[in-house]
Design a protein around this motif. Structure first.
Motif, short mmCIF file in Angstrom:
data_model
loop_
_atom_site.label_atom_id
_atom_site.label_comp_id
_atom_site.label_asym_id
_atom_site.label_seq_id
_atom_site.Cartn_x
_atom_site.Cartn_y
_atom_site.Cartn_z
N ASN A 170 1.07 -1.23 0.03
CA ASN A 170 -0.04 0.06 0.09
C ASN A 170 0.84 1.31 -0.02
N ARG A 171 0.36 2.52 -0.13
CA ARG A 171 1.08 3.71 -0.07
C ARG A 171 2.14 3.68 1.19
N ALA A 172 1.69 3.57 2.04
CA ALA A 172 2.48 3.70 3.35
C ALA A 172 3.43 2.77 3.32
N GLU A 173 3.25 1.61 2.68
CA GLU A 173 4.46 0.69 2.84
C GLU A 173 5.67 0.86 1.79
N LEU A 174 4.84 1.52 0.85
CA LEU A 174 5.99 2.15 -0.32
C LEU A 174 6.77 3.20 0.14
N GLU A 175 6.36 3.89 0.87
CA GLU A 175 7.01 5.10 1.60
C GLU A 175 7.88 4.33 2.71
N ALA A 176 7.67 3.31 3.33
CA ALA A 176 8.52 2.60 4.02
C ALA A 176 9.68 2.08 3.43
N LEU A 177 9.31 1.56 2.25
CA LEU A 177 10.27 0.83 1.28
C LEU A 177 11.45 1.86 0.99
N VAL A 178 10.93 3.19 0.56
CA VAL A 178 11.88 4.16 0.42
C VAL A 178 12.89 4.67 1.43
N GLU A 179 12.14 4.77 2.68
CA GLU A 179 12.91 5.24 3.72
C GLU A 179 14.08 4.17 4.35
N SER A 180 13.48 2.63 3.93
CA SER A 180 14.48 1.65 4.14
C SER A 180 15.58 1.75 3.55
N ALA A 181 15.49 1.90 2.07
CA ALA A 181 16.52 2.14 1.29
C ALA A 181 17.23 3.38 1.60
N LYS A 182 16.74 4.19 2.14
CA LYS A 182 17.57 5.40 2.60
C LYS A 182 18.57 5.06 3.85
N PHE A 209 19.67 1.87 4.29
CA PHE A 209 20.72 1.09 3.95
C PHE A 209 21.71 2.13 3.36
N ALA A 210 21.33 2.93 2.72
CA ALA A 210 22.37 3.85 1.95
C ALA A 210 23.23 4.69 3.06
N VAL A 211 22.56 5.14 4.32
CA VAL A 211 23.41 5.71 5.30
C VAL A 211 24.24 4.88 5.86
N ILE A 212 23.70 3.55 6.17
CA ILE A 212 24.80 2.46 6.88
C ILE A 212 25.89 2.42 5.90
N ARG A 213 25.64 2.21 4.76
CA ARG A 213 26.67 1.89 3.70
C ARG A 213 27.83 3.10 3.63
N ASN A 244 31.33 8.53 5.20
CA ASN A 244 31.44 9.82 4.59
C ASN A 244 30.07 10.20 4.15
N PHE A 245 29.27 10.93 4.79
CA PHE A 245 28.16 11.12 4.86
C PHE A 245 27.64 12.05 3.58
N ASP A 246 28.87 12.72 3.32
CA ASP A 246 28.53 13.71 2.11
C ASP A 246 28.63 13.02 0.85
N SER A 247 28.82 11.80 0.81
CA SER A 247 28.82 11.09 -0.30
C SER A 247 27.45 10.02 -0.47
N ILE A 248 26.50 10.24 0.48
CA ILE A 248 25.58 9.38 0.55
C ILE A 248 24.52 9.25 -0.97
N LYS A 249 24.61 8.10 -1.53
CA LYS A 249 23.58 7.99 -2.61
C LYS A 249 22.51 6.55 -2.52
N VAL A 250 21.57 6.81 -2.87
CA VAL A 250 20.56 5.52 -2.76
C VAL A 250 20.73 5.04 -4.00
N THR A 251 20.93 3.76 -4.13
CA THR A 251 21.28 3.07 -5.34
C THR A 251 20.11 2.03 -5.37
N MET A 252 20.05 1.37 -6.41
CA MET A 252 18.98 0.12 -6.75
C MET A 252 19.30 -0.95 -5.74
N ASN A 253 20.67 -1.21 -5.39
CA ASN A 253 20.98 -2.12 -4.41
C ASN A 253 20.52 -1.90 -3.23
N ASP A 254 20.36 -0.39 -2.77
CA ASP A 254 19.54 -0.23 -1.35
C ASP A 254 18.25 -0.59 -1.53
N PHE A 255 17.49 -0.29 -2.57
CA PHE A 255 15.98 -0.68 -2.81
C PHE A 255 15.78 -2.39 -2.79
#
Length: 369
Positions: free
Chosen positions: A69-81, A83-87, A91-102
Motif C-alpha cells: 500500500n502507499r504507506a508501505e511504499l514510503e517505508a520501502l523508500v525510507e528503508s532504502a535510505k 541502507f544507503a546511510v549505513i553503507r 562519509n555522509f557527504d557522499s550518500i547516494k541511494v542505489t538500486m541495491n539499497d532498494f
C-alpha cells in the motif's frame, strides 16, 4: 452469469467509529499507481542529490511491490535510505541511494498482504499431477475464466464451484488456479483454521478474508471443503448462519477498483447443494470426477512405481473409479511396505502382491467408515 457482469459500484462507507468519523476502505495501488508513487519519492531524492538515478529501475520496483500500500511504499523508500546511510557511514557527504539499497529494502519491508503462493503450495504437496483429460478440461476451463475475468473491465466478481467426490483433487485444482492466476492477493479458507470456533467467530473470520481481499486490485479466495466450514453432516444438519454468510459474501459486489475471484470446493451432492441454495450462489460449477482406469494410467506411468507389466494388473484390481487421493494413499502405503517393495532400473518399485494387500486394507477402512 448476469450477476457477475454488473458494473462496479461506488466504494461503500463502513459504519463509523464512536466519534462518528466514517471509515473508508482503501484499495491497494495498481502497478501504474505504484510507479507514480515511487517516481514522486525518487524525484524528491534527486532534488536533494541523494539518488543514484542512472541505475534506478523504477518499473522493476513497481512490478515487485504488487501487494504494497502507499504507506508501505514510503517505508520501502525510507528503508532504502537507511541502507544507503549505513553503507556510507564514513562519509555522509557522499550518500547516494542505489538500486541495491532498494533491493535490500525489499528483503526487509514486507507488505501486510504478503505473497500467499507458498501457503497455496501446501495444499498440493504432489504438485499438479496429470489426472487425465477430464481433470485437464476442468483446470483449463477455470483458468480461461480467470484470465478473461482478469482482463474484463466490467466484471468485478466471478465465483466458481468445484464439486465432486471426496479426495478427487478439487483442492489441488483450486490451489493451482490460484497460483497461476497471478493475483496479488490469494487466500485459502479452510476448516483447519477454525477448529473449536463458534458459529459467530467463523462468520467473522470468513468475512474478514473477503474484506481484506477487497483492498487489493485483484484477489482470489478459495473456500475449501465448504461442507466442513458448515459442519455439514446431512441436508438437515449444518450451520445455517455460516451458510447464509457464505452466500451473502458470494453475491456481494466488490468495491470499485477491486476484482475478486472466488473458488469453492465441495463434496456435497449437487442435489443437496441445490436444496441449500448454495449451487446458485456460484456463477459456474464444474464436476471434478474420480479417476477412470484411463486416468489411473495417466497418473501411474509418470510416477514409475510399478514395473510396466504390473500396471495393467494394478488398474484391473482397482475395478472402479477412485479418487486421486485414495490412489496416492495406496501407493504411499505400498512404497513404505518394507519387504513389499523392490528396486528396478534404479527406482523403488512396488510388488503387486503387496499392493493388493494395501488395496484390501483401504477397502476395509472404507467399508467401516
Amino acid at each position: 452469469m448476469s450477476d457477475a457482469m454488473e458494473l462496479f459500484r461506488e466504494i461503500p462507507l463502513r459504519r463509523g467509529d464512536r466519534m462518528g468519523v466514517p471509515i473508508v476502505e482503501t484499495v491497494l495501488p495498481n502497478e501504474q499507481e505504484r510507479l507514480q508513487i515511487l517516481s514522486i519519492h525518487s524525484d524528491n531524492m534527486k532534488e536533494n542529490s541523494f539518488l543514484c538515478a542512472e541505475e534506478l529501475r523504477l518499473e522493476e520496483l513497481a512490478s515487485r511491490t504488487k501487494n504494497f500500500n502507499r504507506a508501505e511504499l514510503e517505508a520501502l523508500v525510507e528503508s532504502a535510505k537507511q541502507f544507503a546511510v549505513i553503507r556510507s557511514w564514513q562519509n555522509f557527504d557522499s550518500i547516494k541511494v542505489t538500486m541495491n539499497d532498494f533491493l535490500e529494502a525489499l528483503d526487509k519491508v514486507k507488505p501486510a498482504f504478503d505473497d500467499a503462493i507458498s501457503a497455496l503450495e501446501l495444499f498440493r504437496p504432489n504438485g499438479m499431477l496429470d489426472c487425465g483429460e477430464r481433470h485437464a478440461h476442468v483446470l483449463a476451463t477455470v483458468k480461461t475464466f480467470a484470465q478473461k475475468f482478469k482482463k474484463s473491465e466490467r466484471t468485478p466478481l466471478l465465483t466458481c464451484l468445484l464439486e465432486g467426490p471426496s479426495g478427487s483433487g478439487k483442492t489441488a485444482l483450486a490451489a493451482t488456479i490460484g497460483i497461476d492466476s497471478g493475483f496479488p492477493f490469494a487466500k485459502i479458507v479452510s476448516a483447519e483454521n477454525m477448529i473449536d470456533r463458534s458459529e459467530y467467530r467463523k462468520c467473522a473470520l470468513i468475512t474478514k478474508v473477503f474484506d481484506d481481499a477487497c483492498k487489493s486490485p485483484q484477489s482470489v479466495i478459495i473456500l475449501d471443503d465448504i461442507e466442513r466450514l458448515l459442519g455439514y453432516l446431512h441436508i438437515g444438519s449444518f450451520s445455517s448462519m455460516v451458510l447464509e454468510t457464505i452466500i451473502h459474501l458470494l453475491q456481494r459486489t466488490p468495491p470499485q477498483g477491486s476484482k475478486l475471484l472466488v473458488i469453492g470446493t465441495s463434496s456435497i451432492t449437487v442435489e443437496d447443494l441445490k436444496l441449500m441454495k448454495l449451487l446458485n450462489a456460484f456463477n459456474v460449477h464444474l464436476n471434478v470426477p474420480a479417476l477412470s482406469p484411463t486416468d489411473m494410467r495417466q497418473v501411474l506411468e509418470p510416477l514409475d512405481v510399478f514395473d510396466s507389466a504390473d500396471i495393467n494388473n494394478a488398474i484391473t484390481a482397482l475395478n472402479a473409479e477412485i479418487p486421486i487421493k485414495r490412489l496416492l494413499v495406496m501407493i504411499n502405503m505400498a512404497q513404505r511396505g518394507g519387504k513389499g517393495a523392490h528396486m528396478s532400473k534404479g527406482h523403488q518399485k512396488i510388488q503387486l502382491s503387496y499392493f493388493y494387500k494395501c488395496l484390501e486394507m483401504t477397502n476395509t477402512f472404507s467399508n467401516v467408515s
